[in-house]
Design a protein around this motif. Structure first.
Motif, PDB file in Angstrom:
ATOM      1  N   ASP A 135      16.768   0.673   4.954  1.00 41.45           N
ATOM      2  CA  ASP A 135      17.064  -0.316   3.904  1.00 41.45           C
ATOM      3  C   ASP A 135      16.877  -1.695   4.472  1.00 41.45           C
ATOM      4  OD1 ASP A 135      17.503   1.830   2.041  1.00 41.45           O
ATOM      5  OD2 ASP A 135      19.565   1.421   2.320  1.00 41.45           O
ATOM      6  N   ARG A 136      17.379  -2.045   5.583  1.00 39.75           N
ATOM      7  CA  ARG A 136      17.365  -3.332   6.180  1.00 39.75           C
ATOM      8  C   ARG A 136      15.758  -3.832   6.476  1.00 39.75           C
ATOM      9  NH1 ARG A 136      18.396  -8.736   6.373  1.00 39.75           N
ATOM     10  NH2 ARG A 136      18.088  -9.465   8.462  1.00 39.75           N
ATOM     11  N   ILE A 137      15.075  -2.921   6.972  1.00 36.75           N
ATOM     12  CA  ILE A 137      13.730  -3.233   7.240  1.00 36.75           C
ATOM     13  C   ILE A 137      12.701  -3.370   5.987  1.00 36.75           C
ATOM     14  CG2 ILE A 137      11.808  -2.117   8.123  1.00 36.75           C
ATOM     15  CD1 ILE A 137      13.416  -0.607  10.128  1.00 36.75           C
ATOM     16  N   CYS A 138      13.052  -2.468   5.062  1.00 38.20           N
ATOM     17  CA  CYS A 138      12.250  -2.888   3.642  1.00 38.20           C
ATOM     18  C   CYS A 138      12.806  -3.985   3.108  1.00 38.20           C
ATOM     19  CB  CYS A 138      12.677  -1.665   2.908  1.00 38.20           C
ATOM     20  SG  CYS A 138      11.930   0.021   3.469  1.00 38.20           S
ATOM     21  N   ALA A 139      13.903  -4.358   3.222  1.00 32.65           N
ATOM     22  CA  ALA A 139      14.519  -5.857   2.609  1.00 32.65           C
ATOM     23  C   ALA A 139      13.714  -6.962   3.461  1.00 32.65           C
ATOM     24  CB  ALA A 139      16.106  -5.998   2.871  1.00 32.65           C
ATOM     25  N   LEU A 140      13.506  -6.834   4.881  1.00 26.97           N
ATOM     26  CA  LEU A 140      12.870  -7.877   5.496  1.00 26.97           C
ATOM     27  C   LEU A 140      11.390  -7.856   5.238  1.00 26.97           C
ATOM     28  CD1 LEU A 140      14.209  -7.233   9.084  1.00 26.97           C
ATOM     29  CD2 LEU A 140      14.853  -9.312   7.637  1.00 26.97           C
ATOM     30  N   TRP A 141      10.827  -6.748   4.902  1.00 26.64           N
ATOM     31  CA  TRP A 141       9.564  -6.823   4.319  1.00 26.64           C
ATOM     32  C   TRP A 141       9.247  -7.400   2.995  1.00 26.64           C
ATOM     33  CZ3 TRP A 141       7.931  -0.923   5.839  1.00 26.64           C
ATOM     34  CH2 TRP A 141       7.797  -0.773   7.311  1.00 26.64           C
ATOM     35  N   THR A 142      10.259  -7.121   2.002  1.00 30.95           N
ATOM     36  CA  THR A 142      10.041  -7.568   0.643  1.00 30.95           C
ATOM     37  C   THR A 142      10.228  -9.129   0.861  1.00 30.95           C
ATOM     38  OG1 THR A 142      10.764  -5.330  -0.110  1.00 30.95           O
ATOM     39  CG2 THR A 142      10.975  -7.433  -1.467  1.00 30.95           C
ATOM     40  N   ALA A 143      11.108  -9.428   1.599  1.00 29.62           N
ATOM     41  CA  ALA A 143      11.311 -10.865   1.472  1.00 29.62           C
ATOM     42  C   ALA A 143      10.191 -11.656   1.891  1.00 29.62           C
ATOM     43  CB  ALA A 143      12.550 -11.295   2.365  1.00 29.62           C
ATOM     44  N   ARG A 174       6.202   6.817   7.411  1.00 30.47           N
ATOM     45  CA  ARG A 174       5.088   7.833   6.980  1.00 30.47           C
ATOM     46  C   ARG A 174       5.306   9.158   7.445  1.00 30.47           C
ATOM     47  NH1 ARG A 174      -1.122   6.405   5.904  1.00 30.47           N
ATOM     48  NH2 ARG A 174      -0.071   5.539   3.908  1.00 30.47           N
ATOM     49  N   THR A 175       5.262   9.398   8.572  1.00 29.71           N
ATOM     50  CA  THR A 175       5.478  10.708   9.421  1.00 29.71           C
ATOM     51  C   THR A 175       6.552  11.499   9.147  1.00 29.71           C
ATOM     52  OG1 THR A 175       4.188   9.818  11.526  1.00 29.71           O
ATOM     53  CG2 THR A 175       5.550  11.831  11.618  1.00 29.71           C
ATOM     54  N   TYR A 176       7.704  10.959   8.747  1.00 30.27           N
ATOM     55  CA  TYR A 176       8.937  11.632   8.158  1.00 30.27           C
ATOM     56  C   TYR A 176       9.006  11.579   6.690  1.00 30.27           C
ATOM     57  CZ  TYR A 176       9.393  11.719  13.333  1.00 30.27           C
ATOM     58  OH  TYR A 176       8.915  11.995  14.689  1.00 30.27           O
ATOM     59  N   GLY A 177       8.062  11.101   6.120  1.00 33.00           N
ATOM     60  CA  GLY A 177       8.100  11.211   4.425  1.00 33.00           C
ATOM     61  C   GLY A 177       9.531  10.487   3.923  1.00 33.00           C
ATOM     62  N   VAL A 178       9.795   9.238   4.586  1.00 33.11           N
ATOM     63  CA  VAL A 178      11.122   8.497   3.986  1.00 33.11           C
ATOM     64  C   VAL A 178      10.537   7.825   2.676  1.00 33.11           C
ATOM     65  CG1 VAL A 178      12.670   6.686   4.723  1.00 33.11           C
ATOM     66  CG2 VAL A 178      11.782   8.184   6.605  1.00 33.11           C
ATOM     67  N   ALA A 179      11.451   7.956   1.824  1.00 29.56           N
ATOM     68  CA  ALA A 179      11.372   7.193   0.664  1.00 29.56           C
ATOM     69  C   ALA A 179      11.387   5.882   0.584  1.00 29.56           C
ATOM     70  CB  ALA A 179      12.576   7.859  -0.556  1.00 29.56           C
ATOM     71  N   LEU A 180      10.417   5.300   0.000  1.00 33.41           N
ATOM     72  CA  LEU A 180      10.229   3.631   0.091  1.00 33.41           C
ATOM     73  C   LEU A 180      10.069   2.929  -1.173  1.00 33.41           C
ATOM     74  CD1 LEU A 180       7.918   3.458   3.106  1.00 33.41           C
ATOM     75  CD2 LEU A 180      10.251   3.292   3.222  1.00 33.41           C
ATOM     76  N   ASP A 181      10.350   1.851  -1.372  1.00 31.30           N
ATOM     77  CA  ASP A 181      10.181   0.967  -2.513  1.00 31.30           C
ATOM     78  C   ASP A 181       8.706   0.658  -2.517  1.00 31.30           C
ATOM     79  OD1 ASP A 181       9.823  -1.978  -1.491  1.00 31.30           O
ATOM     80  OD2 ASP A 181      11.150  -1.180  -0.164  1.00 31.30           O
ATOM     81  N   VAL A 186       3.477   0.223  -0.230  1.00 30.16           N
ATOM     82  CA  VAL A 186       1.988  -0.456   0.190  1.00 30.16           C
ATOM     83  C   VAL A 186       1.798  -1.365   1.491  1.00 30.16           C
ATOM     84  CG1 VAL A 186       0.584  -2.332  -0.925  1.00 30.16           C
ATOM     85  CG2 VAL A 186       1.704  -0.982  -2.495  1.00 30.16           C
ATOM     86  N   TYR A 187       2.948  -1.657   1.954  1.00 34.77           N
ATOM     87  CA  TYR A 187       2.485  -2.562   3.272  1.00 34.77           C
ATOM     88  C   TYR A 187       2.569  -1.357   4.324  1.00 34.77           C
ATOM     89  CZ  TYR A 187       3.942  -4.742   7.867  1.00 34.77           C
ATOM     90  OH  TYR A 187       4.004  -5.292   8.789  1.00 34.77           O
ATOM     91  N   VAL A 188       3.219  -0.167   4.035  1.00 31.82           N
ATOM     92  CA  VAL A 188       3.005   0.999   5.168  1.00 31.82           C
ATOM     93  C   VAL A 188       1.485   1.264   5.118  1.00 31.82           C
ATOM     94  CG1 VAL A 188       3.519   3.485   5.618  1.00 31.82           C
ATOM     95  CG2 VAL A 188       5.184   1.743   5.370  1.00 31.82           C
ATOM     96  N   ASP A 189       0.928   1.596   3.766  1.00 34.36           N
ATOM     97  CA  ASP A 189      -0.486   1.808   3.587  1.00 34.36           C
ATOM     98  C   ASP A 189      -1.594   0.758   4.219  1.00 34.36           C
ATOM     99  OD1 ASP A 189       0.004   4.036   2.125  1.00 34.36           O
ATOM    100  OD2 ASP A 189      -0.271   3.032   0.312  1.00 34.36           O
ATOM    101  N   ALA A 190      -1.130  -0.483   4.206  1.00 38.53           N
ATOM    102  CA  ALA A 190      -1.750  -1.396   4.837  1.00 38.53           C
ATOM    103  C   ALA A 190      -1.796  -1.400   6.329  1.00 38.53           C
ATOM    104  CB  ALA A 190      -1.344  -2.922   4.456  1.00 38.53           C
TER     105      ALA A 190
END
Length: 223
Positions: A135-143, A174-181, A186-190
């Motif tokens: 959640d912290r990592i995703c918050a950083l990415w989103t910001a 991606r490898t462990y199928g973690v649910a993401l916003d 989209v960033y993981v895809d990039a």
């Protein structure tokens, strides 16, 4: 003289991936030297370099630089034209801060979900400490994306040092199928679509080494 970057197995070595990706994405010439983890050659090669006995290590003439973030910062200083850090001071400050946080934090995620590019994508339950890291990592990415990412698909628009630092995390998620916003997904895809990362992953899939401690399903090795 081109840089020499000493790395370990591309399947597993997240710290090796970071500076390799920064150099490759920026088209900075270097030669790689891969020393397999756990091999007799590993400690022998690193002995005498004055490092911590781990990879990656960058050799530039008489300069020896270790630790992923230090290597990236060294190269960014030597090659300002590469734009590894954003030019805008506010964006650069954030990029450096979140890169340092990546270097120093997220131990629960690292331990529970080791980088393993050869493992098939397969969801795996995660506990509360890992979810907190995610959640912290995703918050950083989103910001970063919301404030500075308008010029491209990466955290600060164009691919840069912060993306190199977070790329191994993108592979774990991606490898462990973690649910993401949606923004993080989209960033993981990039990251996975970047040509330099594609080259690294293709090379990783040609490796035959198996490191038990990074095979989360051990003694089963999923391929």
């Amino acid at each position: 003289m081109a840089y020499r970057l000493i790395i370990a197995n591309k399947t597993y070595s997240s710290w090796s991936l970071r500076p390799w990706l920064a150099l490759a994405a920026a088209d900075i010439p270097f030669t790689e030297e891969l020393v397999p983890l756990g091999s007799d050659a590993f400690q022998a090669r690193l002995a005498g370099l004055g490092t911590a006995g781990r990879v990656p290590v960058l050799i530039d003439g008489e300069a020896v630089v270790w630790e992923s973030l230090a290597i990236i910062s060294y190269v960014a200083e030597r090659h300002p034209e590469a734009g590894l850090w954003p030019q805008d001071p506010l964006a650069r400050a954030m990029a450096q801060a979140i890169s340092a946080e990546m270097h120093a934090s997220f131990g629960a995620l690292r331990n529970a979900l080791p980088m393993n590019l050869a493992r098939p994508v397969e969801p795996r339950p995660i506990d509360a400490p890992v979810r907190k890291d995610v959640d912290r990592i995703c918050a950083l990415w989103t910001a970063a994306r919301a404030r500075f990412g308008g010029a491209g698909p990466f955290l600060f628009g164009a691919f840069g040092a912060a993306d190199a630092m977070y790329a191994p995390v993108a592979t774990r998620l991606r490898t462990y199928g973690v649910a993401l916003d949606p923004v993080s997904a989209v960033y993981v895809d990039a990251i996975h679509a970047h040509p330099a990362f594609v080259r690294w992953r293709e090379a990783a899939l040609q490796e035959s080494w198996v490191v038990a401690e990074d095979e989360i399903d051990w003694p089963t090795v999923k391929r």
